[in-house]
Scaffold this motif. Structure first.
Motif, PDB file in Angstrom:
ATOM      1  N   GLU A  30       0.934  -1.325  -0.069  1.00  0.00           N
ATOM      2  CA  GLU A  30      -0.176  -0.074   0.137  1.00  0.00           C
ATOM      3  C   GLU A  30       0.835   1.268  -0.047  1.00  0.00           C
ATOM      4  O   GLU A  30       0.547   2.053  -0.503  1.00  0.00           O
ATOM      5  CB  GLU A  30      -0.907  -0.066   1.251  1.00  0.00           C
ATOM      6  CG  GLU A  30      -1.684   1.513   1.282  1.00  0.00           C
ATOM      7  CD  GLU A  30      -2.787   1.486   0.313  1.00  0.00           C
ATOM      8  OE1 GLU A  30      -3.240   2.601   0.091  1.00  0.00           O
ATOM      9  OE2 GLU A  30      -3.220   0.593  -0.424  1.00  0.00           O
ATOM     10  N   THR A  33       2.219   1.859  -3.641  1.00  0.00           N
ATOM     11  CA  THR A  33       1.015   2.424  -4.259  1.00  0.00           C
ATOM     12  C   THR A  33       0.671   3.746  -4.054  1.00  0.00           C
ATOM     13  O   THR A  33       0.735   4.591  -5.072  1.00  0.00           O
ATOM     14  CB  THR A  33      -0.114   1.385  -4.125  1.00  0.00           C
ATOM     15  OG1 THR A  33       0.155   0.088  -4.446  1.00  0.00           O
ATOM     16  CG2 THR A  33      -1.320   2.007  -4.861  1.00  0.00           C
ATOM     17  N   ARG A  34       0.887   4.138  -2.649  1.00  0.00           N
ATOM     18  CA  ARG A  34       0.548   5.672  -2.412  1.00  0.00           C
ATOM     19  C   ARG A  34       1.720   6.473  -2.995  1.00  0.00           C
ATOM     20  O   ARG A  34       1.373   7.726  -3.207  1.00  0.00           O
ATOM     21  CB  ARG A  34       0.467   5.845  -0.876  1.00  0.00           C
ATOM     22  CG  ARG A  34      -0.818   4.994  -0.444  1.00  0.00           C
ATOM     23  CD  ARG A  34      -1.191   5.332   0.986  1.00  0.00           C
ATOM     24  NE  ARG A  34      -0.286   6.077   1.943  1.00  0.00           N
ATOM     25  CZ  ARG A  34       0.159   5.542   2.966  1.00  0.00           C
ATOM     26  NH1 ARG A  34      -0.282   4.322   3.421  1.00  0.00           N
ATOM     27  NH2 ARG A  34       1.080   6.165   3.771  1.00  0.00           N
TER      28      ARG A  34
END
Length: 164
Positions: A30, A33-34
């Motif tokens: 995550e 991805t951020r």
């Protein structure tokens, strides 16, 4: 229906460790991805927030700069203004979490390939690809980037890149 025997203490501990490692891997995925979304969306406050307080980024191998995350964010904001059309794709992630005798530690490394098409308003642009090395640290606020290094492997630049 089979009767399920209670788990031994060792089996229960192994399941907790496996679950913790899985949760760490999801959190790291995550975070990466951020990172890509922050660059795509020019959200430099979010970009800065992905790093540890002493976090650094090094884009020299891709024609950029190296320095503290805040300084690099300022450089990215200025440089990427010329490329309003861009999409950073980060794929093939390989995550290694520090192993403390069977327990996940507080540091990790992720290698991930990237593809980065960019285009100016006039239609000129480039497409490049390479590999990121992310070094991560577990903090009180969760996993954060300690360093990001881009290793560009190839680049194709030309005029009038089509968005079609």
């Amino acid at each position: 229906m089979a009767t399920r025997l209670p788990l031994s203490d060792t089996e229960a501990m192994t399941q907790r460790v496996d679950l913790a490692t899985l949760m760490d891997r999801l959190a790291i995925d995550e975070l990466i991805t951020r990172y890509a979304v922050a660059v795509d969306d020019a959200d430099w406050a979010a970009y800065r927030g992905l790093f540890t307080t002493d976090g650094r980024a090094d884009y020299r191998d891709a024609g950029g700069v190296a320095g503290r995350a805040g300084e690099v964010a300022d450089w990215l904001a200025q440089t990427l203004r010329s490329f309003p059309v861009r999409q950073l794709l980060v794929v093939n992630r390989r995550v290694s979490i520090e192993d403390l005798g069977g327990y996940p530690g507080d540091s990790a490394e992720a290698l991930a390939d990237y593809l980065r098409p960019m285009r100016t308003e006039a239609g000129d642009g480039s497409v490049s690809g390479g590999r990121y090395t992310f070094v991560l640290a577990r903090t009180e606020g969760g996993w954060r980037l300690r360093t990001v290094v881009a290793h560009e492997k190839w680049r194709r630049a030309r005029g009038a890149l089509s968005a079609e």
